[in-house]
Design an enzyme around this catalytic site. Structure first.
Site, PDB file in Angstrom:
ATOM      1  CG  ASP A 169     -43.547 -28.463 -16.254  1.00 47.12           C
ATOM      2  OD1 ASP A 169     -43.215 -27.363 -16.722  1.00 47.12           O
ATOM      3  OD2 ASP A 169     -44.737 -28.852 -16.211  1.00 47.12           O
ATOM      4  CG  ASP A 170     -39.601 -25.480 -19.808  1.00 43.12           C
ATOM      5  OD1 ASP A 170     -38.852 -26.074 -20.623  1.00 43.12           O
ATOM      6  OD2 ASP A 170     -39.980 -24.313 -19.964  1.00 43.12           O
ATOM      7  CE  LYS A 246     -47.828 -27.801 -18.211  1.00 40.12           C
ATOM      8  NZ  LYS A 246     -47.224 -27.300 -16.945  1.00 40.12           N
ATOM      9  CG  ASP A 248     -46.618 -24.254 -21.316  1.00 38.09           C
ATOM     10  OD1 ASP A 248     -47.611 -23.517 -21.459  1.00 38.09           O
ATOM     11  OD2 ASP A 248     -45.883 -24.220 -20.308  1.00 38.09           O
ATOM     12  CB  SER A 280     -51.009 -25.088 -21.851  1.00 37.06           C
ATOM     13  OG  SER A 280     -50.403 -25.941 -20.911  1.00 37.06           O
ATOM     14  NE  ARG A 305     -52.774 -24.909 -15.604  1.00 37.17           N
ATOM     15  CZ  ARG A 305     -51.583 -24.307 -15.521  1.00 37.17           C
ATOM     16  NH1 ARG A 305     -50.469 -24.974 -15.792  1.00 37.17           N
ATOM     17  NH2 ARG A 305     -51.517 -23.035 -15.170  1.00 37.17           N
ATOM     18  CG  ASP A 309     -47.936 -21.534 -14.630  1.00 29.81           C
ATOM     19  OD1 ASP A 309     -48.783 -22.083 -15.351  1.00 29.81           O
ATOM     20  OD2 ASP A 309     -46.736 -21.430 -14.942  1.00 29.81           O
TER      21      ASP A 309
END
Length: 525
Positions: A169-170, A246, A248, A280, A305, A309
């Site tokens: 992830d980030d 993914k 965002d 997202s 998404r 979160d």
């Protein structure tokens, strides 16, 4: 191009009706899900090549070319290039054909991936943006963390159950792009680079996911993907051997997202590498129409998404599931093979859920046909949490190939909700969920009250491993713990003579352990 009628090329043997053409193509390979618009363009292109072939080689019909081949643009282009001399294809022909195939590419993701909800492990909820590898070397965002989780997936029985994605992830990247303008991993925390990490995953039969952001910066303040960097970043991920992205939406706006998310889908396809795409986008636009176009999302993303979160708490799990079931008639029909609503990670095995609440999250996510991305520490996970996450019956329900998202049928005033999901082979899943906080509640219901058809049903209680049978009109009782669930796999109704001994129950049904090998049909577990 032509929509709904044959092109005027009679008496050519290639006088094919586009809708019929695409129906034949789809019947040959169900993986390809094409929109009506892309169908028309594909048909136009297909007919165009058919005419060339007919002229040169007197081919007698469109079927001899095999339409599904032309649903992937790079295959089309390679075909034309290799046939350019024997067919006499000119540069103009090539340009037109490649342009047509590129149009098809932009109108549907069409990568054949994630035909069932994806499963794996994702870093964010448990590990966030911990980059302090000096003080917290075992838990910081580094290549060592992802290798550790890959080892656990491949050695502890997770991979064989379908948990194959290991998703960064980030906070993985350097704060600066390289001299060529490409993203690069933090050199101290990922000294081997992302390509090396991808090879580590692939060597273990796993897949690597990575994180990006359709904005100036990621949510953690790292370099994002601006509109003029989309193609560069897509190619970078492909060059590294990444299997999922993914994307965002921090530090951007509505117009940037409206342009950027579809463009990234096109750019990923253009790399020639099949990369699953998680958007997202709807979460940043409120999750609902008119701002969110779920038809478009299904054409450009493999999953998305819809909501905020998840946090490590029961309140967070409940608020997310309540939003999805409140809006089930809007978001549910958007889901299906290759395109999934994503209510976020499984937090089972962390600190915020009891055993009953962990079972509830697993059951509700399976009913929703949700992706199953764990965010926990697989190195230290408890046996109880592991048993929930590795429950084969729930995974079978989750991974049902029909891919229909379930729904809430009842919200009873006694504090019990009833959820249902249709499954392949006329099976179904039922979940009885308790909103109560006092004591176990004995809930009575019959299948006929849930609109099941007449018959005798075998039911398997997936957490306890018990089997029961019941007539559709007979009431049965389930005892549901506070914030807990009872989850049943309901087999298709059968005739009474197919059961033996005392299998037929009159009055309230009960579940029992005996003779499980004979009670459960072969291949269920």
């Amino acid at each position: 191009m032509y929509v709904g009628s044959a092109p005027v090329c009679s008496p050519s043997p290639c006088n094919c009706v586009p809708d019929q053409l695409m129906a034949r193509a789809l019947s040959r390979d169900h993986r390809y899900h094409v929109t009506s618009t892309s169908s028309s363009i594909t048909s136009f292109f297909y007919i165009y090549i058919c005419l060339i072939e007919t002229t040169v080689h007197n081919i007698k019909g469109c079927d001899e070319l095999g339409a599904p081949t032309f649903l992937l643009s790079f295959t089309v282009q390679r075909y034309l290039w290799t046939r350019r001399r024997t067919l006499g294809v000119t540069k103009m022909h090539l340009a037109v054909a490649i342009f047509a195939s590129a149009l098809v590419l932009t109108l549907a993701l069409d990568n054949g991936l994630m035909r069932t909800p994806p499963m794996g492990w994702l870093a964010w909820e448990r590990y966030r943006c911990d980059i302090d590898c000096e003080r917290d070397p075992k838990n910081c965002i580094s290549e060592n963390l992802f290798k550790d989780m890959a080892d656990r997936l491949s050695e502890d029985g997770w991979r064989e159950l379908g948990y194959v994605y290991v998703n960064i992830d980030d906070c993985w990247s350097s704060m600066e792009r390289d001299k060529q303008g490409r993203l690069q991993a933090d050199p101290k925390r990922f000294p081997g680079g992302i390509a090396n990490l991808a090879r580590y995953m692939h060597d273990r039969g796993l897949k690597l996911g990575i994180y990006g952001d359709m904005g100036t910066h990621t949510c953690g303040g790292y370099p994002g993907t601006n509109l003029d960097q989309i193609e560069t970043d897509a190619q970078t991920f492909a060059d590294w051997g990444v299997d999922m992205l993914k994307l965002d939406g921090c530090y951007s706006n509505e117009s940037v997202q409206a342009e950027g998310y579809p463009r990234m889908s096109k750019a990923l396809n253009a790399t020639g590498r099949r990369i699953a795409y998680s958007c997202s986008w709807p979460a940043y636009q409120g999750g609902l129409p008119p701002k969110v176009n779920y038809t478009q999302l299904g054409e450009i993303c493999n999953l998305w998404r819809n909501y905020g979160d998840i946090q490590d708490s029961w309140d967070s799990v409940l608020s997310i599931s309540d939003w999805f079931f409140k809006n089930q008639d809007i978001v549910g029909p958007a889901a299906g093979p290759g395109k999934w609503n994503d209510p976020d990670m499984l937090i089972i095995g962390n600190f915020g859920l009891s055993t009953d609440q962990s079972r509830s999250q697993m059951a509700l996510w399976a009913i929703m046909a949700a992706p199953l991305f764990m965010s926990n520490d697989l190195r230290t996970i408890s046996s109880g949490a592991r048993a929930i996450l590795q429950n084969k019956a729930i995974i079978r329900i989750s991974q049902d190939p029909m891919g229909v998202q379930g729904k809430r049928l009842l919200k009873d005033k006694c504090g019990i909700d009833v959820y249902w999901r249709p499954l392949s082979d006329n099976g179904s899943a039922l979940v009885f969920f308790s909103r109560r906080n006092d004591m176990p509640y004995r809930y009575q219901i019959s299948l006929s009250k849930l609109n099941y058809t007449t018959g005798l049903y075998k039911m398997y209680e997936v957490f306890m491993g018990k089997v029961g049978t019941v007539e559709d009109t007979s009431e049965f009782t389930v005892s549901v713990n506070p914030s807990g669930v009872v989850m049943l796999y309901v087999f298709p109704p059968v005739k009474h003579r197919q059961f033996h001994g005392n299998a037929k129950l009159h009055g309230p049904a009960h579940f029992h352990h005996h003779d499980l090998d004979n009670a459960i049909p072969p291949g269920f577990l």
